[in-house]
Write a protein that holds these residues in place. Sequence first.
Motif, PDB file in Angstrom:
ATOM      1  N   UNK A  70       1.795   1.487   9.230  1.00 53.28           N
ATOM      2  CA  UNK A  70       0.871   1.474   8.093  1.00 53.28           C
ATOM      3  C   UNK A  70      -0.419   0.756   8.490  1.00 53.28           C
ATOM      4  N   UNK A  71      -1.464   0.999   7.730  1.00 49.44           N
ATOM      5  CA  UNK A  71      -2.753   0.375   8.017  1.00 49.44           C
ATOM      6  C   UNK A  71      -2.690  -1.137   7.827  1.00 49.44           C
ATOM      7  N   UNK A  72      -3.586  -1.828   8.490  1.00 46.92           N
ATOM      8  CA  UNK A  72      -3.645  -3.286   8.345  1.00 46.92           C
ATOM      9  C   UNK A  72      -3.966  -3.689   6.912  1.00 46.92           C
ATOM     10  N   UNK A  73      -4.788  -2.887   6.230  1.00 51.22           N
ATOM     11  CA  UNK A  73      -5.130  -3.209   4.839  1.00 51.22           C
ATOM     12  C   UNK A  73      -3.866  -3.265   3.986  1.00 51.22           C
ATOM     13  N   UNK A  74      -2.965  -2.290   4.166  1.00 49.01           N
ATOM     14  CA  UNK A  74      -1.719  -2.294   3.388  1.00 49.01           C
ATOM     15  C   UNK A  74      -0.848  -3.484   3.766  1.00 49.01           C
ATOM     16  N   UNK A  75      -0.861  -3.852   5.036  1.00 50.65           N
ATOM     17  CA  UNK A  75      -0.065  -5.007   5.455  1.00 50.65           C
ATOM     18  C   UNK A  75      -0.584  -6.293   4.826  1.00 50.65           C
ATOM     19  N   UNK A  76      -1.906  -6.425   4.717  1.00 44.69           N
ATOM     20  CA  UNK A  76      -2.471  -7.609   4.072  1.00 44.69           C
ATOM     21  C   UNK A  76      -2.138  -7.625   2.576  1.00 44.69           C
ATOM     22  N   UNK A  77      -2.220  -6.470   1.931  1.00 45.81           N
ATOM     23  CA  UNK A  77      -1.875  -6.372   0.508  1.00 45.81           C
ATOM     24  C   UNK A  77      -0.406  -6.737   0.308  1.00 45.81           C
ATOM     25  N   UNK A 119      11.609  -2.314  -2.417  1.00 48.51           N
ATOM     26  CA  UNK A 119      11.554  -0.902  -2.028  1.00 48.51           C
ATOM     27  C   UNK A 119      10.115  -0.398  -1.981  1.00 48.51           C
ATOM     28  N   UNK A 120       9.274  -0.891  -2.896  1.00 51.47           N
ATOM     29  CA  UNK A 120       7.850  -0.540  -2.820  1.00 51.47           C
ATOM     30  C   UNK A 120       7.237  -1.142  -1.571  1.00 51.47           C
ATOM     31  N   UNK A 121       7.632  -2.354  -1.232  1.00 52.71           N
ATOM     32  CA  UNK A 121       7.136  -2.973   0.006  1.00 52.71           C
ATOM     33  C   UNK A 121       7.489  -2.093   1.201  1.00 52.71           C
ATOM     34  N   UNK A 122       8.726  -1.661   1.269  1.00 54.06           N
ATOM     35  CA  UNK A 122       9.162  -0.817   2.388  1.00 54.06           C
ATOM     36  C   UNK A 122       8.390   0.499   2.419  1.00 54.06           C
ATOM     37  N   UNK A 123       8.138   1.084   1.251  1.00 65.11           N
ATOM     38  CA  UNK A 123       7.404   2.349   1.182  1.00 65.11           C
ATOM     39  C   UNK A 123       5.963   2.189   1.654  1.00 65.11           C
ATOM     40  N   UNK A 124       5.440   0.988   1.548  1.00 66.27           N
ATOM     41  CA  UNK A 124       4.062   0.748   2.006  1.00 66.27           C
ATOM     42  C   UNK A 124       3.967   0.669   3.527  1.00 66.27           C
ATOM     43  N   UNK A 125       5.070   0.550   4.208  1.00 61.97           N
ATOM     44  CA  UNK A 125       5.050   0.365   5.655  1.00 61.97           C
ATOM     45  C   UNK A 125       4.981   1.675   6.436  1.00 61.97           C
ATOM     46  N   UNK A 126       4.893   2.788   5.746  1.00 58.11           N
ATOM     47  CA  UNK A 126       4.746   4.080   6.426  1.00 58.11           C
ATOM     48  C   UNK A 126       3.385   4.661   6.083  1.00 58.11           C
ATOM     49  N   UNK A 127       2.808   5.459   6.986  1.00 62.25           N
ATOM     50  CA  UNK A 127       1.542   6.115   6.648  1.00 62.25           C
ATOM     51  C   UNK A 127       1.758   7.047   5.456  1.00 62.25           C
ATOM     52  N   UNK A 128       0.945   6.911   4.432  1.00 62.04           N
ATOM     53  CA  UNK A 128       1.137   7.736   3.240  1.00 62.04           C
ATOM     54  C   UNK A 128      -0.144   7.771   2.428  1.00 62.04           C
ATOM     55  N   UNK A 129      -0.049   8.380   1.277  1.00 64.85           N
ATOM     56  CA  UNK A 129      -1.189   8.481   0.376  1.00 64.85           C
ATOM     57  C   UNK A 129      -1.346   7.275  -0.519  1.00 64.85           C
ATOM     58  N   UNK A 130      -0.699   6.192  -0.189  1.00 66.72           N
ATOM     59  CA  UNK A 130      -0.825   4.923  -0.908  1.00 66.72           C
ATOM     60  C   UNK A 130      -0.176   4.897  -2.280  1.00 66.72           C
ATOM     61  N   UNK A 131       0.732   5.802  -2.567  1.00 62.93           N
ATOM     62  CA  UNK A 131       1.370   5.794  -3.886  1.00 62.93           C
ATOM     63  C   UNK A 131       2.118   4.494  -4.138  1.00 62.93           C
ATOM     64  N   UNK A 132       2.839   3.991  -3.149  1.00 64.35           N
ATOM     65  CA  UNK A 132       3.549   2.722  -3.318  1.00 64.35           C
ATOM     66  C   UNK A 132       2.562   1.570  -3.458  1.00 64.35           C
ATOM     67  N   UNK A 133       1.474   1.611  -2.692  1.00 60.92           N
ATOM     68  CA  UNK A 133       0.454   0.557  -2.778  1.00 60.92           C
ATOM     69  C   UNK A 133      -0.203   0.559  -4.157  1.00 60.92           C
ATOM     70  N   UNK A 134      -0.473   1.730  -4.693  1.00 58.94           N
ATOM     71  CA  UNK A 134      -1.066   1.816  -6.035  1.00 58.94           C
ATOM     72  C   UNK A 134      -0.097   1.281  -7.093  1.00 58.94           C
ATOM     73  N   UNK A 135       1.173   1.654  -6.983  1.00 54.13           N
ATOM     74  CA  UNK A 135       2.173   1.173  -7.949  1.00 54.13           C
ATOM     75  C   UNK A 135       2.295  -0.345  -7.870  1.00 54.13           C
ATOM     76  N   UNK A 136       2.271  -0.894  -6.661  1.00 48.80           N
ATOM     77  CA  UNK A 136       2.357  -2.338  -6.478  1.00 48.80           C
ATOM     78  C   UNK A 136       1.111  -3.038  -7.005  1.00 48.80           C
TER      79      UNK A 136
END
Length: 157
Positions: A70-77, A119-136
């Motif tokens: 996942x991107x560094x931005x998601x890791x920081x979030x 589980x949302x944290x885990x979903x953020x660790x894969x490249x994606x459209x940020x759905x888990x990041x948005x929910x979080x």
Amino acid sequence: MKHRSRRRHPVRLALFLLIPLAAAGIAAAVWFENHTSLQNVYDGKSLILVDRSDDSIFISKRETDTRVPASLAKLFVLEYACGLADRDAIVPADPQAIAMTKPGSSVAGITEQEYYLHNLYAAMLVPSGNDAAYALAYHIAKNELGEGYTATEYIDY
């Protein structure tokens, strides 16, 4: 004429009930073992689980394939969110937050339902459209700001 009372035989009754139940349980276990495996249940592109005590691989699926993290931005979030919320909390994925995801870009497949935060944290660790990041982000911001904001305002917070 004397009426003979019918004696119940608890042992016979127990055997009569238990034998078919045991046979059905064994048949179900055999079917399940033949029709499922963890490799088929896991829907990700690759997987490797290692026993840390002896470094043996006990489950793997395309373990040599290279995956981009996942991107560094998601890791920081994710790191920021870990400090604000209990990882075992159950949170709803807001439909407005999920709707902000680019169609077809989600690997995690977050839908409008409740998730454990970890589980949302885990979903953020894969490249994606940020759905888990948005929910979080929606959940964290709503807890911080309270009611009365749009999904975009919560996510941009």
